[in-house]
Design a protein around this motif. Structure first.
Motif, PDB file in Angstrom:
ATOM      1  N   ASN A   1       0.815  -1.217   0.000  1.00  0.00           N
ATOM      2  CA  ASN A   1       0.000   0.000   0.000  1.00  0.00           C
ATOM      3  C   ASN A   1       0.850   1.269   0.000  1.00  0.00           C
ATOM      4  OD1 ASN A   1      -2.153  -1.695   0.043  1.00  0.00           O
ATOM      5  ND2 ASN A   1      -2.892  -1.124   2.069  1.00  0.00           N
ATOM      6  N   GLN A   2       1.924   1.220   0.749  1.00  0.00           N
ATOM      7  CA  GLN A   2       2.823   2.378   0.775  1.00  0.00           C
ATOM      8  C   GLN A   2       3.382   2.669  -0.613  1.00  0.00           C
ATOM      9  OE1 GLN A   2       5.686   1.246   3.791  1.00  0.00           O
ATOM     10  NE2 GLN A   2       4.068   1.071   5.342  1.00  0.00           N
ATOM     11  N   GLN A   3       3.748   1.600  -1.331  1.00  0.00           N
ATOM     12  CA  GLN A   3       4.311   1.771  -2.670  1.00  0.00           C
ATOM     13  C   GLN A   3       3.278   2.327  -3.640  1.00  0.00           C
ATOM     14  OE1 GLN A   3       7.800   0.808  -3.475  1.00  0.00           O
ATOM     15  NE2 GLN A   3       7.169   2.383  -4.930  1.00  0.00           N
TER      16      GLN A   3
ATOM     17  N   THR B   1      -8.571  12.268  -2.357  1.00  0.00           N
ATOM     18  CA  THR B   1      -8.270  12.174  -3.786  1.00  0.00           C
ATOM     19  C   THR B   1      -7.467  10.914  -4.039  1.00  0.00           C
ATOM     20  OG1 THR B   1      -8.149  14.585  -3.906  1.00  0.00           O
ATOM     21  CG2 THR B   1      -7.167  13.365  -5.736  1.00  0.00           C
ATOM     22  N   ILE B   2      -6.491  10.676  -3.171  1.00  0.00           N
ATOM     23  CA  ILE B   2      -5.693   9.455  -3.253  1.00  0.00           C
ATOM     24  C   ILE B   2      -6.596   8.235  -3.101  1.00  0.00           C
ATOM     25  CG2 ILE B   2      -3.926   8.090  -2.067  1.00  0.00           C
ATOM     26  CD1 ILE B   2      -2.627  10.857  -1.317  1.00  0.00           C
ATOM     27  N   LEU B   3      -7.448   8.282  -2.103  1.00  0.00           N
ATOM     28  CA  LEU B   3      -8.349   7.153  -1.864  1.00  0.00           C
ATOM     29  C   LEU B   3      -9.146   6.791  -3.115  1.00  0.00           C
ATOM     30  CD1 LEU B   3      -9.742   5.070  -0.077  1.00  0.00           C
ATOM     31  CD2 LEU B   3     -11.218   6.873   0.804  1.00  0.00           C
ATOM     32  N   PHE B   4      -9.738   7.798  -3.757  1.00  0.00           N
ATOM     33  CA  PHE B   4     -10.530   7.503  -4.953  1.00  0.00           C
ATOM     34  C   PHE B   4      -9.651   6.934  -6.071  1.00  0.00           C
ATOM     35  CE2 PHE B   4     -13.454  10.763  -3.029  1.00  0.00           C
ATOM     36  CZ  PHE B   4     -14.421   9.835  -2.659  1.00  0.00           C
ATOM     37  N   SER B   5      -8.425   7.451  -6.173  1.00  0.00           N
ATOM     38  CA  SER B   5      -7.530   7.001  -7.244  1.00  0.00           C
ATOM     39  C   SER B   5      -7.042   5.573  -7.077  1.00  0.00           C
ATOM     40  CB  SER B   5      -6.303   7.912  -7.329  1.00  0.00           C
ATOM     41  OG  SER B   5      -6.696   9.227  -7.635  1.00  0.00           O
TER      42      SER B   5
ATOM     43  N   GLN C   1      -8.712   3.033  -5.423  1.00  0.00           N
ATOM     44  CA  GLN C   1      -9.736   2.047  -5.101  1.00  0.00           C
ATOM     45  C   GLN C   1      -9.687   0.857  -6.044  1.00  0.00           C
ATOM     46  OE1 GLN C   1     -13.334   4.355  -4.536  1.00  0.00           O
ATOM     47  NE2 GLN C   1     -13.165   4.087  -2.319  1.00  0.00           N
ATOM     48  N   LYS C   2      -9.354   1.121  -7.300  1.00  0.00           N
ATOM     49  CA  LYS C   2      -9.227   0.019  -8.259  1.00  0.00           C
ATOM     50  C   LYS C   2      -8.076  -0.922  -7.894  1.00  0.00           C
ATOM     51  CE  LYS C   2      -8.581   3.544 -10.779  1.00  0.00           C
ATOM     52  NZ  LYS C   2      -8.346   4.685 -11.669  1.00  0.00           N
ATOM     53  N   LYS C   3      -7.150  -0.447  -7.083  1.00  0.00           N
ATOM     54  CA  LYS C   3      -6.033  -1.294  -6.660  1.00  0.00           C
ATOM     55  C   LYS C   3      -6.299  -1.975  -5.319  1.00  0.00           C
ATOM     56  CE  LYS C   3      -2.665   0.832  -9.535  1.00  0.00           C
ATOM     57  NZ  LYS C   3      -1.272   1.065  -9.836  1.00  0.00           N
ATOM     58  N   GLY C   4      -7.511  -1.868  -4.850  1.00  0.00           N
ATOM     59  CA  GLY C   4      -7.894  -2.604  -3.645  1.00  0.00           C
ATOM     60  C   GLY C   4      -7.796  -1.824  -2.339  1.00  0.00           C
ATOM     61  N   ILE C   5      -7.389  -0.570  -2.430  1.00  0.00           N
ATOM     62  CA  ILE C   5      -7.345   0.240  -1.208  1.00  0.00           C
ATOM     63  C   ILE C   5      -8.678   0.963  -1.101  1.00  0.00           C
ATOM     64  CG2 ILE C   5      -6.200   2.159  -0.045  1.00  0.00           C
ATOM     65  CD1 ILE C   5      -3.605   1.295  -1.437  1.00  0.00           C
TER      66      ILE C   5
END
Ligand SMILES: [Zn+2]
Ligand SMILES: [Zn+2]
Ligand SMILES: [Zn+2]
Ligand SMILES: [Zn+2]
Lengths: 132, 132
Positions: free
Chosen positions: B10-12, B29-33, B35-39
């Motif tokens: 996740n850090q990476q 903004t990061i969160l929305f970006s 989400q497709k990666k599972g975060i």
DNA sequence: TTAAAATTTGTTATAATATAACACTATGTA
DNA sequence: TACATAGTGTTATATTATAACAAATTTTAA
């Protein structure tokens, strides 16, 4: 009524509270403290805070989302602010140092930016906390 | 898997996003970006951000609640940070100026405080905005 | 003085930023 | 192995801040 000191009623109530506090106050702490005086909702607090910051009567400690009264002749209306912050007891002190202020006011970024304003926050352990 | 570069998954992901951005990014903004990666939830983002700040890979722009990648050899793990911020276009640039850094690192508050860390934010109008 | 402009107030609702708490998994170390 | 440390996923909630609108007050200047 407003003329005497150029602060409105809510601004004065909130400034008085911050000014007599020995530590930075947060917006919702302020809100709870002034509810007995008729200030009941966040926008009333934030509007007064915005105005007080704008006129240099108070400063916002950005790293803490908290507000302190200016102890330094209104800091040219908040153009040049510097604080020392204790990471142990959370004490905040406004730094008034002419050399520092001049040095930073004269600093211009190489890339063509001319600065109008700065805010500097120093972090460490205060004298009192060092003893404990 | 974690050893190769000392950042967790996740850090990476979050560092990469911030690092390739030309402007400061906000947590949501990061969160929305990502989400497709599972975060999928705020704590995942904030935990990664906290760690990245702690290790000096990114810095928080306190006046904007936003994050930028360090452009300056990790700034001695975030002990000495300075930024220029355009009040018109919101551009943020990390300042790397040895003299400034030394001056501030050597500054000690009269009242007995010894500083470990500082953050400085300069505000103005950038070159590009001045032309417009 | 009086009407228009600017500022301040009161109010409800909601947006944006951040953390608590808990169960679980992965990794590093002895 | 087995223990400690760090990271993950998840739900719920706390904290900080603003939008939007109606009304009242104060300032200005015709
Ligand atoms: Zn001041
Ligand atoms: Zn202290
Ligand atoms: Zn840096
Ligand atoms: Zn600009």
């Amino acid at each position: 009524m407003y003329k005497e000191n150029n602060l409105s009623k809510n601004q004065q109530i909130i400034f008085d509270l911050i000014n007599k506090s020995s530590e930075p106050l947060k917006a919702y702490t302020i809100l709870f403290s002034v509810q007995k005086k008729g200030i009941k909702a966040p926008p009333q607090v934030y509007r007064a805070l915005d105005k007080l910051v704008e006129t240099g009567k108070i400063h916002k400690i950005e790293s803490k989302n908290a507000f302190v009264a200016c102890r330094n002749s209104n800091c040219e209306i908040s153009k040049a602010t510097a604080f020392s912050i204790c990471e142990s007891c959370e004490m905040v002190d406004e730094i008034s140092d002419t050399k520092l202020s001049k040095y930073l006011s004269g600093f211009n970024h190489k890339k063509g930016m001319k600065f109008k304003r700065f805010n500097l926050e120093f972090f460490g352990i205060c004298k009192k906390c060092k003893k404990d």
